[in-house]
Design an enzyme around this catalytic site. Structure first.
Site, PDB file in Angstrom:
ATOM      1  N   LYS A 167     -21.911  16.597   9.897  1.00  0.00           N
ATOM      2  CA  LYS A 167     -20.795  17.005  10.748  1.00  0.00           C
ATOM      3  C   LYS A 167     -20.204  15.829  11.509  1.00  0.00           C
ATOM      4  O   LYS A 167     -19.012  15.809  11.803  1.00  0.00           O
ATOM      5  CB  LYS A 167     -21.265  18.085  11.740  1.00  0.00           C
ATOM      6  N   SER A 206       0.822  -1.209   0.000  1.00  0.00           N
ATOM      7  CA  SER A 206       0.000   0.000   0.000  1.00  0.00           C
ATOM      8  C   SER A 206       0.861   1.267   0.000  1.00  0.00           C
ATOM      9  O   SER A 206       1.577   1.527  -0.954  1.00  0.00           O
ATOM     10  CB  SER A 206      -0.972  -0.025   1.180  1.00  0.00           C
TER      11      SER A 206
END
Length: 329
Positions: free
Chosen positions: A190, A138
């Site tokens: 949020k 990765s």
């Protein structure tokens, strides 16, 4: 009955943990201090030309580990950058070998290191080679895309081209306990990704779009780093899967399988390696904060720059929500 002095020391440290107190102590327990400077150490060789080994071990991050006595050590990101800066000032350094043993790490730290290596090569105009150890997956593979040549040990695991945003949901469990979330927010998104509430379909699409966007950047980096690989073929295997060294070589994700000696020989054979005439036995060097000299290549580890924290091992560290170029299993 009098307790030994060491017992009193252990008791005092335990008391600090239990009372959540912090008392700054200036001591050196045999390891590097925060102010310790990196110094060049010679591993082998005798000619004036040098090949620098830079280790990248562990999860790639910009967060330095806390030491046992509360100090702060360099992160992998800071440690590698510091070594590249030193190497840039040394005209005798003719190449760099990155000794990579990492499952990846944060998206931003991986990208910054990739860019730092690219800029180093552009200014210094010397080759940088990747040598994969156990794992180079990765974000670690992302970083290797900035290098000129990639060698993997026969037992390396690499690949994992992809992005992950980890998360759990504990809402149902808390509901059974009668625990309710009463967060006050300015907008419906949020607290997106909060473990205290379910993701709506729109929120899931929003997060997936971010993951897809970050993945596309990763894909383009690999596409640029492996120009001989057809994009259609690369798309098929860039699904997060991991590869053995032989599989990676078959798919064109690495250039060769070998060991440290192979990496040195291949580095010296690169067109951009400009040796001083008759310098056939370059010094293999590394940077260290300690006085101790390493006996061989495999002892050069980046925890010397970012040591494992005893506190982190015992008590864990605080987790943040992060997008990661990380092979997680």
């Amino acid at each position: 009955m009098k307790l030994p002095v060491l017992a009193w020391v252990y008791a005092a440290i335990l008391a600090l943990f239990l009372t959540n107190c912090y008392i700054p102590i200036n001591a050196n327990l045999g390891g590097p201090t925060k102010s310790a400077e990196l110094r060049e150490k010679i591993l082998s060789g005798k000619n004036e030309d040098k090949i620098l080994i830079i280790p990248i071990d562990g999860v790639i991050s910009d967060e330095g580990e806390r030491t046992f006595l509360g100090g702060q050590e360099d992160s992998i990101l800071a440690g590698v950058k510091k070594q590249l800066e030193l190497a840039e000032l040394d005209p005798e350094i003719k190449a760099v070998i990155l000794k990579i043993n990492s499952p990846g790490g944060s998206v931003t730290s991986s990208d910054i290191l990739y860019r730092e290596i690219q800029q180093f090569k552009s200014r210094k105009k010397i080759p940088v080679v990747s040598l994969f150890m156990d794992t180079a997956a990765s974000g670690a593979y992302y970083i290797a895309m900035a290098t000129d040549w990639i060698i993997a040990h026969p037992t390396t695991v690499t690949g994992s081209i992809g992005v992950i945003l980890s998360g759990i949901n504990v809402k149902d469990g808390l509901d059974k306990l009668g625990v309710k979330d009463q967060s006050i927010r300015s907008g419906g998104n949020k607290t997106i990704g909060s473990p205290l509430e379910e993701l709506s379909s729109e929120q899931r699409k929003l997060l997936q779009s971010i993951v897809d966007d970050l993945f596309e950047k990763f894909f383009q980096v690999v596409k640029t780093g492996r120009p001989a690989k057809k994009e259609t073929e690369l798309r098929k295997i860039a699904d997060g899967r991991i590869f053995t060294a032989s599989q990676a070589l078959q798919h064109g994700l690495i250039d060769k399988i070998g060991y440290f000696e192979t990496a040195v020989q291949d580095t010296m054979a690169l067109p951009s390696y400009r040796k001083t005439p008759d310098n056939t036995n370059p010094k293999i060097i590394y940077y260290s904060q300690t006085a101790e000299k390493r006996a061989n290549f495999y002892q050069i580890l980046s925890p010397e720059l970012k040591p494992d924290s005893t506190i982190s091992k015992l008590f864990g560290t605080s987790k943040q929500v992060r997008f990661l170029y990380l092979w997680s299993y």
